[in-house]
Design a protein around this motif. Structure first.
Motif, mmCIF file in Angstrom:
data_model
loop_
_atom_site.group_PDB
_atom_site.id
_atom_site.type_symbol
_atom_site.label_atom_id
_atom_site.label_comp_id
_atom_site.label_asym_id
_atom_site.label_seq_id
_atom_site.Cartn_x
_atom_site.Cartn_y
_atom_site.Cartn_z
ATOM 1 N N ARG A 90 0.839 -1.192 0.000
ATOM 2 C CA ARG A 90 0.000 0.000 0.000
ATOM 3 C C ARG A 90 0.882 1.254 0.000
ATOM 4 O O ARG A 90 2.061 1.209 0.373
ATOM 5 C CB ARG A 90 -0.940 0.024 1.196
ATOM 6 N N GLY A 91 0.289 2.382 -0.358
ATOM 7 C CA GLY A 91 1.037 3.632 -0.467
ATOM 8 C C GLY A 91 1.139 4.382 0.832
ATOM 9 O O GLY A 91 0.848 5.594 0.879
ATOM 10 N N THR A 92 1.567 3.733 1.888
ATOM 11 C CA THR A 92 1.680 4.361 3.205
ATOM 12 C C THR A 92 2.633 5.547 3.157
ATOM 13 O O THR A 92 3.797 5.411 2.791
ATOM 14 C CB THR A 92 2.192 3.342 4.240
ATOM 15 N N GLY A 93 2.131 6.732 3.516
ATOM 16 C CA GLY A 93 2.963 7.921 3.575
ATOM 17 C C GLY A 93 3.281 8.566 2.245
ATOM 18 O O GLY A 93 4.018 9.554 2.197
ATOM 19 N N LEU A 94 2.750 8.039 1.161
ATOM 20 C CA LEU A 94 3.041 8.591 -0.163
ATOM 21 C C LEU A 94 1.932 9.536 -0.609
ATOM 22 O O LEU A 94 0.751 9.251 -0.425
ATOM 23 C CB LEU A 94 3.181 7.478 -1.205
ATOM 24 N N ALA A 99 -1.124 1.383 -7.568
ATOM 25 C CA ALA A 99 -2.260 0.545 -7.184
ATOM 26 C C ALA A 99 -1.815 -0.455 -6.118
ATOM 27 O O ALA A 99 -0.709 -0.992 -6.194
ATOM 28 C CB ALA A 99 -2.798 -0.196 -8.402
ATOM 29 N N PRO A 100 -2.645 -0.702 -5.108
ATOM 30 C CA PRO A 100 -2.281 -1.717 -4.106
ATOM 31 C C PRO A 100 -2.233 -3.105 -4.716
ATOM 32 O O PRO A 100 -2.948 -3.396 -5.676
ATOM 33 C CB PRO A 100 -3.396 -1.595 -3.059
ATOM 34 N N THR A 101 -1.372 -3.950 -4.167
ATOM 35 C CA THR A 101 -1.221 -5.335 -4.648
ATOM 36 C C THR A 101 -1.271 -6.276 -3.458
ATOM 37 O O THR A 101 -0.517 -6.088 -2.499
ATOM 38 C CB THR A 101 0.123 -5.544 -5.362
#
Length: 225
Positions: A90-94, A99-101
């Motif tokens: 996931r794009g934590t902090g971005l 896309a999440p995988t």
């Protein structure tokens, strides 16, 4: 790529935030040269259990010694994160994430290379309305063609992790299974070029970004106040 390859890299990355011109580096507004916490062996084994295969060696060492995600090429690295449905990236902090995988999806066979020819052949067979006796027949044929196209299009993503967003719909992926395991590929489907190899593994790809960024910032003078 050995553990020693990552020695000092975390401090080097974090230190870039203090360099003059750091905010002008492409992607910096997405990751801010921040890195998430490193992961431990218990977390990595849990992630690998969901993945069904061991993590690529250079990436595994990165997670242990540099960070779970954050600063990196383009808009930054996605982070492996546990949840009720299992591990996923996931794009934590971005500010701008790919896309999440899910780990389960990333652990499937990587088939993008094998599907390229099948997709090209399918595109060549796209139904044309003038080939059908009625509009209804055309609609049915086109719906079946489109469903198959979407199935193959999505199947190209299996066996890889969407690791970094490049912008404009392009992404960098890391292959997790098969003979290309650990390699970085690019999703260039918005320009109809498919998912293609970069020729770099994760370690080379990340360190090239770091070294290039350090060189670019070395010549930037502090702004006079």
């Amino acid at each position: 790529m050995s553990t020693s390859t990552w020695a000092g890299v975390r401090d080097r990355v974090l230190g870039l935030a203090e360099r003059p011109g750091a905010d002008q580096v492409f992607g910096a507004r997405g990751h801010g040269f921040r890195l998430g916490p490193v992961m431990d062996e218990v977390q990595l084994r849990s992630l690998e259990a969901d993945l069904g295969v061991g993590l690529p060696a250079s990436y595994r060492a990165f997670l242990l010694h540099v960070g779970g995600g954050g600063a990196g090429p383009d808009y930054g690295l996605m982070t492996p994160t546990p949840g009720d449905g299992g591990w996923q990236w996931r794009g934590t902090g971005l500010g701008f994430s790919a896309a999440p995988t899910t780990a389960e999806f990333a652990g499937r066979p990587f088939v993008a290379e094998a599907l390229a020819g099948e997709l090209a052949a399918l595109e060549a067979r796209e139904p044309g309305e003038d080939a059908y006796a009625s509009e209804e027949e055309f609609r049915r044929a086109y719906a079946a063609w489109d469903a198959r196209y979407e199935e193959l299009y999505d199947a190209q993503e299996a066996g890889a992790v969407f690791l970094s967003e490049q912008g404009c719909g392009y992404s960098s992926l890391m292959v997790m299974t098969g003979p290309h395991r650990g390699a970085i590929w690019e999703d260039l489907r918005p320009m109809d070029r498919g998912i293609v190899p970069t020729g770099h593994n994760f370690g080379d790809w990340y360190r090239s970004w770091l070294e290039r960024t350090e060189r670019d910032l070395a010549g930037v003078r502090p702004t006079a106040t």
